[in-house]
Design a protein around this motif. Sequence first.
Motif, short mmCIF file in Angstrom:
data_model
loop_
_atom_site.label_atom_id
_atom_site.label_comp_id
_atom_site.label_asym_id
_atom_site.label_seq_id
_atom_site.Cartn_x
_atom_site.Cartn_y
_atom_site.Cartn_z
N TYR A 194 0.88 -1.18 0.00
CA TYR A 194 0.00 0.00 0.00
C TYR A 194 0.91 1.22 0.00
N ASP A 195 1.08 1.81 -1.16
CA ASP A 195 2.05 2.89 -1.35
C ASP A 195 1.30 4.21 -1.48
N GLU A 196 1.53 5.10 -0.54
CA GLU A 196 0.82 6.38 -0.52
C GLU A 196 1.20 7.29 -1.69
N THR A 197 2.29 6.99 -2.39
CA THR A 197 2.72 7.84 -3.51
C THR A 197 2.16 7.37 -4.85
N ARG A 198 1.53 6.21 -4.90
CA ARG A 198 1.01 5.69 -6.17
C ARG A 198 -0.27 6.42 -6.55
N ASP A 199 -0.53 6.47 -7.84
CA ASP A 199 -1.76 7.04 -8.38
C ASP A 199 -2.71 5.89 -8.70
N PRO A 200 -3.75 5.68 -7.88
CA PRO A 200 -4.63 4.53 -8.10
C PRO A 200 -5.39 4.59 -9.42
N ALA A 201 -5.62 5.78 -9.96
CA ALA A 201 -6.30 5.88 -11.26
C ALA A 201 -5.41 5.31 -12.37
N LYS A 202 -4.13 5.63 -12.33
CA LYS A 202 -3.19 5.06 -13.32
C LYS A 202 -3.04 3.56 -13.11
N ASP A 203 -2.98 3.15 -11.85
CA ASP A 203 -2.86 1.73 -11.55
C ASP A 203 -4.09 0.97 -12.05
N LEU A 204 -5.26 1.54 -11.86
CA LEU A 204 -6.49 0.90 -12.32
C LEU A 204 -6.50 0.80 -13.85
N ALA A 205 -6.05 1.84 -14.52
CA ALA A 205 -5.99 1.80 -15.99
C ALA A 205 -5.09 0.66 -16.46
N ALA A 206 -3.94 0.51 -15.84
CA ALA A 206 -3.03 -0.58 -16.20
C ALA A 206 -3.65 -1.93 -15.86
N ALA A 207 -4.33 -2.00 -14.72
CA ALA A 207 -4.94 -3.27 -14.29
C ALA A 207 -6.09 -3.68 -15.20
N THR A 208 -6.89 -2.73 -15.65
CA THR A 208 -8.01 -3.10 -16.53
C THR A 208 -7.48 -3.58 -17.89
N THR A 209 -6.42 -2.97 -18.36
CA THR A 209 -5.80 -3.46 -19.60
C THR A 209 -5.35 -4.90 -19.43
N ARG A 210 -4.68 -5.15 -18.33
CA ARG A 210 -4.20 -6.51 -18.06
C ARG A 210 -5.37 -7.48 -17.87
N ALA A 211 -6.41 -7.05 -17.15
CA ALA A 211 -7.58 -7.90 -16.91
C ALA A 211 -8.26 -8.28 -18.23
N GLN A 212 -8.35 -7.33 -19.14
CA GLN A 212 -8.96 -7.62 -20.45
C GLN A 212 -8.11 -8.62 -21.22
N GLN A 213 -6.80 -8.45 -21.18
CA GLN A 213 -5.89 -9.36 -21.90
C GLN A 213 -5.92 -10.77 -21.32
N GLU A 214 -6.07 -10.87 -20.00
CA GLU A 214 -5.97 -12.16 -19.32
C GLU A 214 -7.33 -12.77 -18.97
N GLY A 215 -8.42 -12.08 -19.29
CA GLY A 215 -9.75 -12.61 -18.98
C GLY A 215 -10.04 -12.67 -17.49
N LYS A 216 -9.63 -11.63 -16.78
CA LYS A 216 -9.80 -11.57 -15.32
C LYS A 216 -10.68 -10.39 -14.93
N LYS A 217 -11.01 -10.36 -13.66
CA LYS A 217 -11.64 -9.20 -13.06
C LYS A 217 -10.57 -8.42 -12.30
N VAL A 218 -10.93 -7.23 -11.84
CA VAL A 218 -10.01 -6.41 -11.06
C VAL A 218 -10.49 -6.40 -9.62
N LEU A 219 -9.57 -6.57 -8.70
CA LEU A 219 -9.88 -6.50 -7.28
C LEU A 219 -9.13 -5.31 -6.70
N LEU A 220 -9.88 -4.25 -6.37
CA LEU A 220 -9.29 -3.12 -5.65
C LEU A 220 -9.25 -3.52 -4.18
N LEU A 221 -8.07 -3.57 -3.63
CA LEU A 221 -7.87 -3.95 -2.25
C LEU A 221 -7.48 -2.69 -1.48
N VAL A 222 -8.45 -2.12 -0.78
CA VAL A 222 -8.26 -0.85 -0.08
C VAL A 222 -7.75 -1.14 1.33
#
Length: 166
Positions: free
Chosen positions: A37-65
């Motif tokens: 859990y990194d306070e310096t990360r941008d979760p919007a950018k991370d989500l964008a990267a994760a959704t791209t990966r999820a689409q490629q791999e046939g997965k869902k995204v789990l936001l773990l807050v």
Amino acid sequence: MKRLLLPLMLGTLLFNGAARADDHLWARSLPDYSQGYDETRDPAKDLAAATTRAQQEGKKVLLLVGGEWCSWCQEMNRFLDREPDLASQLNRTFVVVKVNVSEQNKNESFLKAYPEYLGVPHFYVLDARGKLLESFNTGLLEKEKSYDEAKFGKFIAFFQRQEVSS
């Protein structure tokens, strides 16, 4: 004073590195946004990267807050380390994005797009395009001072059965 400054700086760097969750086996091979859990990360950018990966791999995204300060968040890491089959199942089903909430950065502007959560850790399950499917209180997965293997497995299995949005 100079003699104290270098050891203090080195100690701080070492401690911060050790406190991160990226030392956990279950997340070791995952992207940076799945590690600690990194306070310096941008979760919007991370989500964008994760959704791209999820689409490629046939997965869902789990936001773990959660946060590094959160004892139940750290217990979840330890639990998944002790339960490699569950961790593998989790990683086959979801692209995990850890979203930091701490005094230093509550990520309020990002999280306002989702239903309010009452405590951490908290799960938001999204389809591969980022559409919210479920807001889930992880307290329902607890057992005594850890998590329940059967309940955690049922949670994952529920989302494995659902078709991935196309």
